[in-house]
Design an enzyme around this catalytic site. Structure first.
Site, PDB file in Angstrom:
ATOM      1  N   GLY A   1       1.605  -2.786  -6.274  1.00 21.19           N
ATOM      2  CA  GLY A   1       1.570  -1.459  -5.654  1.00 21.19           C
ATOM      3  C   GLY A   1       0.241  -0.783  -5.907  1.00 21.19           C
TER       4      GLY A   1
ATOM      5  CD1 TRP B   1      -2.307  -1.908   0.178  1.00 22.22           C
ATOM      6  CD2 TRP B   1      -3.086  -1.152   2.142  1.00 22.22           C
ATOM      7  NE1 TRP B   1      -3.428  -2.633   0.483  1.00 22.22           N
ATOM      8  CE2 TRP B   1      -3.930  -2.194   1.697  1.00 22.22           C
ATOM      9  CE3 TRP B   1      -3.392  -0.542   3.361  1.00 22.22           C
ATOM     10  CZ2 TRP B   1      -5.051  -2.621   2.414  1.00 22.22           C
ATOM     11  CZ3 TRP B   1      -4.504  -0.958   4.081  1.00 22.22           C
ATOM     12  CH2 TRP B   1      -5.329  -1.984   3.606  1.00 22.22           C
ATOM     13  CE  LYS B   2       4.649   1.137  -4.298  1.00 22.03           C
ATOM     14  NZ  LYS B   2       5.203   1.536  -5.569  1.00 22.03           N
TER      15      LYS B   2
ATOM     16  CD  GLU C   1       8.734  -4.469  -6.576  1.00 22.30           C
ATOM     17  OE1 GLU C   1       7.528  -4.462  -6.789  1.00 22.30           O
ATOM     18  OE2 GLU C   1       9.294  -3.723  -5.755  1.00 22.30           O
TER      19      GLU C   1
ATOM     20  CG  HIS D   1       9.987  -0.928  -2.650  1.00 24.21           C
ATOM     21  ND1 HIS D   1       9.992   0.225  -3.390  1.00 24.21           N
ATOM     22  CD2 HIS D   1       8.986  -1.691  -3.144  1.00 24.21           C
ATOM     23  CE1 HIS D   1       9.012   0.155  -4.292  1.00 24.21           C
ATOM     24  NE2 HIS D   1       8.399  -0.995  -4.158  1.00 24.21           N
TER      25      HIS D   1
ATOM     26  N   GLY E   1       5.160   1.594 -10.950  1.00 24.35           N
ATOM     27  CA  GLY E   1       4.320   2.786 -11.043  1.00 24.35           C
ATOM     28  C   GLY E   1       3.854   3.080 -12.459  1.00 24.35           C
TER      29      GLY E   1
HETATM   30  P1  PGA Z   1       3.305  -0.746  -8.809  1.00 24.67           P
HETATM   31  O1  PGA Z   1       4.332  -0.880  -7.594  1.00 24.67           O
HETATM   32  O2  PGA Z   1       2.460  -1.975  -8.830  1.00 24.67           O
HETATM   33  O3  PGA Z   1       2.550   0.491  -8.500  1.00 24.67           O
HETATM   34  O4  PGA Z   1       4.130  -0.628 -10.065  1.00 24.67           O
HETATM   35  C1  PGA Z   1       4.977  -2.078  -7.298  1.00 24.67           C
HETATM   36  C2  PGA Z   1       5.919  -1.841  -6.156  1.00 24.67           C
HETATM   37  O5  PGA Z   1       6.524  -0.769  -6.094  1.00 24.67           O
HETATM   38  O6  PGA Z   1       6.072  -2.698  -5.277  1.00 24.67           O
END
Ligand code: PGA
Length: 251
Positions: free
Chosen positions: A231, A9-10, A165, A95, A171
């Site tokens: 994300g 969820w950041k 990733e 991350h 993003g």
């Molecule tokens: P995202 O992020 O799905 O928004 O690309 C993935 C992440 O940063 O873990």
């Protein structure tokens, strides 16, 4: 192993009320998707409340980061012991967004090893910033794996989840092609095999970067991955419900 979805969820949502409602919607969607496990990584502030709300067994919780130890005073941070006490069984380590803000290889390697020592599961994130025909991204990944796993005791590397990733996909609107991910998974397993021997062959690997309901099933089916780190699609009830529904259909 069942496919695992990590909902990162950041720094969302903006209030505890919204976090509870996102959690309820996610939980409801999961009830229909039997063969899936879910790990939610909420902002640390919401973690204890969500843990207390949940009585089931299928959702687990992760911290988005944590400090390996409490020997050095660090304003604004939480330790592994604290997030574990709050109910996190997993911790995301290294991350890309934290590496970009100065998280060092040393702190990443110590956090991976300390998490294992405290019976938490580290989710070690690796990924190149960009790639070209030179193939330098393979060197970047090998360095990140070698460094991040360097304090993992022999015999325990299988307890680490590796989240690949590619930073250029995070993003964005399109994930990596699943066939390219398959190639990366082979490379990651081979690298861990070179470092740790046979255990590397069964390493659990997740993909993260721009995954949503249109790409999740294909990535799990063709990418040689055992899970997804999601994300932005995980931070809204509608998109997360669609994503989980898309996976319930392919099982
Ligand atoms: P995202 O992020 O799905 O928004 O690309 C993935 C992440 O940063 O873990």
């Amino acid at each position: 192993m069942q496919p695992v979805i990590v909902a990162n969820w950041k720094n969302h949502p903006a209030s505890l009320k919204e976090a509870k409602s996102l959690f309820e919607a996610t939980k409801k969607a999961l009830e229909k998707a039997k063969g899936l496990s879910l790990i939610i990584a909420p902002p640390t502030l919401y973690l204890p409340t969500l843990v207390a709300l949940y009585r089931g067994k299928r959702i687990h919780f992760a911290a988005q980061t944590a400090l390996a130890d409490d020997r050095v005073a660090q304003t604004g941070e939480c330790t592994l012991a604290q997030v574990s006490d709050a109910g996190a069984e997993y911790v995301i380590v290294g991350h890309a967004e934290r590496r970009a803000r100065g998280e060092t290889s040393e702190s990443i390697r110590r956090t991976v090893a300390s998490a294992l020592a405290q019976r938490m599961t580290p989710i070690l994130c690796i990924g190149e910033t960009n790639r070209d025909e030179s193939g330098d991204h393979f060197i970047t990944l090998r360095d990140q794996l070698r460094s991040g796993l360097s304090e993992v005791p022999a015999g325990r590397v299988g307890k680490v989840l590796i989240a690949y990733e590619p930073v250029w996909a995070i993003g964005g609107t399109a994930p990596m092609n699943p066939r390219d991910m398959h190639e990366m998974a082979i490379f990651i397993r081979k690298t861990i095999y070179d470092l740790f021997g046979k255990q590397g062959l069964t390493q659990h690997i997740l993909y993260g970067g721009a995954i949503d309901d249109r790409s999740a099933g294909q990535m799990l089916g063709l990418g040689d991955v055992q899970g997804l780190l999601v994300g932005h699609a995980s931070t809204e009830s509608a998109s997360m419900t669609r994503l989980i529904d898309s996976l319930s259909k392919i099982q």
